[in-house]
Design a protein around this motif. Structure first.
Motif, short mmCIF file in Angstrom:
data_model
loop_
_atom_site.label_atom_id
_atom_site.label_comp_id
_atom_site.label_asym_id
_atom_site.label_seq_id
_atom_site.Cartn_x
_atom_site.Cartn_y
_atom_site.Cartn_z
N MET A 98 0.81 -1.22 0.00
CA MET A 98 0.00 0.00 0.00
C MET A 98 0.84 1.28 0.00
O MET A 98 0.92 2.00 0.99
CB MET A 98 -0.97 0.00 1.20
CG MET A 98 -2.13 -0.95 1.01
SD MET A 98 -3.18 -0.46 -0.38
CE MET A 98 -3.32 -2.02 -1.23
N HIS A 99 1.47 1.55 -1.12
CA HIS A 99 2.19 2.81 -1.30
C HIS A 99 1.17 3.87 -1.74
O HIS A 99 0.26 3.56 -2.50
CB HIS A 99 3.28 2.66 -2.36
CG HIS A 99 4.41 1.77 -1.91
ND1 HIS A 99 5.72 2.15 -1.94
CD2 HIS A 99 4.39 0.50 -1.41
CE1 HIS A 99 6.50 1.17 -1.48
NE2 HIS A 99 5.70 0.15 -1.15
N HIS A 100 1.35 5.07 -1.25
CA HIS A 100 0.41 6.14 -1.57
C HIS A 100 1.11 7.49 -1.74
O HIS A 100 2.16 7.72 -1.14
CB HIS A 100 -0.63 6.32 -0.46
CG HIS A 100 -1.44 5.10 -0.14
ND1 HIS A 100 -2.25 4.47 -1.06
CD2 HIS A 100 -1.59 4.42 1.02
CE1 HIS A 100 -2.87 3.44 -0.47
NE2 HIS A 100 -2.47 3.38 0.80
N ASN A 101 0.46 8.38 -2.48
CA ASN A 101 0.86 9.78 -2.51
C ASN A 101 -0.40 10.64 -2.58
O ASN A 101 -1.53 10.11 -2.57
CB ASN A 101 1.81 10.07 -3.69
CG ASN A 101 1.16 9.85 -5.04
OD1 ASN A 101 -0.04 9.55 -5.14
ND2 ASN A 101 1.94 10.00 -6.10
N VAL A 163 -5.62 12.89 -5.92
CA VAL A 163 -5.66 11.47 -6.26
C VAL A 163 -4.32 10.82 -5.92
O VAL A 163 -3.29 11.49 -5.90
CB VAL A 163 -6.00 11.34 -7.77
CG1 VAL A 163 -4.90 11.96 -8.62
CG2 VAL A 163 -6.22 9.89 -8.17
N CYS A 164 -4.36 9.52 -5.63
CA CYS A 164 -3.13 8.75 -5.44
C CYS A 164 -2.78 8.14 -6.79
O CYS A 164 -3.62 7.50 -7.42
CB CYS A 164 -3.33 7.65 -4.40
SG CYS A 164 -1.93 6.51 -4.28
N THR A 165 -1.53 8.33 -7.23
CA THR A 165 -1.15 7.83 -8.55
C THR A 165 -0.38 6.51 -8.49
O THR A 165 0.21 6.09 -9.49
CB THR A 165 -0.31 8.88 -9.32
OG1 THR A 165 0.86 9.19 -8.57
CG2 THR A 165 -1.13 10.14 -9.58
N TYR A 166 -0.36 5.85 -7.34
CA TYR A 166 0.26 4.51 -7.32
C TYR A 166 -0.61 3.61 -8.21
O TYR A 166 -1.85 3.74 -8.19
CB TYR A 166 0.32 3.97 -5.89
CG TYR A 166 1.26 2.79 -5.77
CD1 TYR A 166 2.64 2.98 -5.87
CD2 TYR A 166 0.77 1.50 -5.58
CE1 TYR A 166 3.50 1.89 -5.78
CE2 TYR A 166 1.64 0.42 -5.48
CZ TYR A 166 3.00 0.62 -5.59
OH TYR A 166 3.87 -0.45 -5.51
N PRO A 167 0.02 2.74 -9.02
CA PRO A 167 -0.74 1.97 -10.01
C PRO A 167 -2.02 1.33 -9.47
O PRO A 167 -1.98 0.57 -8.49
CB PRO A 167 0.27 0.91 -10.46
CG PRO A 167 1.59 1.62 -10.35
CD PRO A 167 1.45 2.50 -9.11
N GLY A 168 -3.12 1.68 -10.11
CA GLY A 168 -4.41 1.08 -9.76
C GLY A 168 -5.18 1.81 -8.67
O GLY A 168 -6.35 1.51 -8.43
N HIS A 169 -4.56 2.78 -8.00
CA HIS A 169 -5.23 3.41 -6.87
C HIS A 169 -6.15 4.57 -7.26
O HIS A 169 -7.06 4.92 -6.52
CB HIS A 169 -4.20 3.92 -5.85
CG HIS A 169 -3.48 2.82 -5.13
ND1 HIS A 169 -2.85 2.99 -3.93
CD2 HIS A 169 -3.30 1.51 -5.46
CE1 HIS A 169 -2.29 1.85 -3.53
NE2 HIS A 169 -2.55 0.94 -4.46
N TYR A 170 -5.87 5.20 -8.39
CA TYR A 170 -6.56 6.47 -8.69
C TYR A 170 -8.07 6.33 -8.79
O TYR A 170 -8.80 7.29 -8.57
CB TYR A 170 -6.00 7.09 -9.98
CG TYR A 170 -6.46 6.41 -11.24
CD1 TYR A 170 -5.77 5.31 -11.75
CD2 TYR A 170 -7.58 6.85 -11.93
CE1 TYR A 170 -6.18 4.68 -12.90
CE2 TYR A 170 -8.00 6.22 -13.08
CZ TYR A 170 -7.30 5.13 -13.56
OH TYR A 170 -7.73 4.50 -14.71
N THR A 172 -10.18 4.71 -6.88
CA THR A 172 -10.89 4.78 -5.60
C THR A 172 -10.25 5.74 -4.61
O THR A 172 -10.89 6.18 -3.66
CB THR A 172 -10.94 3.39 -4.93
OG1 THR A 172 -9.61 2.89 -4.82
CG2 THR A 172 -11.80 2.44 -5.74
N MET A 173 -8.99 6.08 -4.86
CA MET A 173 -8.29 6.92 -3.88
C MET A 173 -8.28 8.35 -4.37
O MET A 173 -7.32 8.84 -4.97
CB MET A 173 -6.86 6.39 -3.68
CG MET A 173 -6.23 6.87 -2.38
SD MET A 173 -4.91 5.77 -1.85
CE MET A 173 -4.52 6.53 -0.26
N GLN A 174 -9.40 9.01 -4.12
CA GLN A 174 -9.58 10.39 -4.58
C GLN A 174 -10.23 11.22 -3.49
O GLN A 174 -10.89 10.70 -2.59
CB GLN A 174 -10.50 10.43 -5.81
CG GLN A 174 -9.93 9.76 -7.05
CD GLN A 174 -10.81 9.98 -8.27
OE1 GLN A 174 -11.73 10.80 -8.26
NE2 GLN A 174 -10.53 9.25 -9.33
CU CU1 Z 1 -2.49 4.85 -3.07
#
Ligand code: CU1
Length: 182
Positions: A98-101, A163-170, A172-174
């Protein structure tokens, strides 16, 4: 005579019991504390305030993910144009994947395009260089346990997606930054 004394005793006992019960209640009912504010709000409404808002010269917001999910705990906040906004993202996830930005986008940004382009931007910390004109600010990528920050000046009034731009996160992670004129 005996009956009357008994009644009095019963009454006294009931009163004591009530007092004992009553004494425990305040501790549970006086713990609602709204977000810190330097200026007291108008004493009108009992502020519901689920959305953090700040009127001071700078806005500081600490964000976290929702457990090990691809979601932000803080999905919106409100600032004013020109404010210094400092976002501290505390990656409290425990799943090592679970890496995030936090990437704040312009109003006309294409979220899907950025999210998909980011997948190929591992060398640039998952920030797609071809779409930099759609990115207002971003934190570095964080691994679980890491804390990253970004500071920028709030843009003109409007709603801005982050948004989180870690692959696949964008997908739902907004969240949304509301910029509202004073
Ligand atoms: Cu993320």
């Amino acid at each position: 005579m005996n009956t009357r004394r008994l009644s009095l005793l019963a009454l006294a006992f009931a009163t004591l019991s009530l007092a004992a019960c009553g004494g425990e209640e305040p501790a549970e009912t006086t713990t609602t504390v709204p977000a810190p504010q330097t200026e007291a709000p108008a004493p009108a409404a009992p502020a519901p305030a689920p959305v953090p808002t700040y009127d001071g010269p700078a806005f500081e917001l600490t964000m976290t993910p929702v457990g090990d999910q691809m979601e932000y705990e803080q999905t919106e906040f409100t600032v004013h144009p020109g404010l210094t906004v400092r976002i501290t993202f505390n990656n409290t996830a425990t799943n090592p994947a679970m890496h995030h930005n936090v990437v704040v986008l312009t109003q006309d940004a294409n979220v899907n395009q950025i999210g998909q382009a980011a997948m190929g931007a591992a060398a640039n910390d998952y920030i797609p260089q071809a779409q930099m004109d759609q990115i207002i600010a971003h934190t570095p990528m964080s691994a679980p346990g890491e804390t990253v920050t970004v500071e920028f000046t709030a843009p003109a009034a409007g709603d801005y997606t982050y948004v989180c731009t870690y692959p696949g996160h964008y997908m739902t992670m907004q969240g949304v930054m509301h910029v509202v004129a004073e």
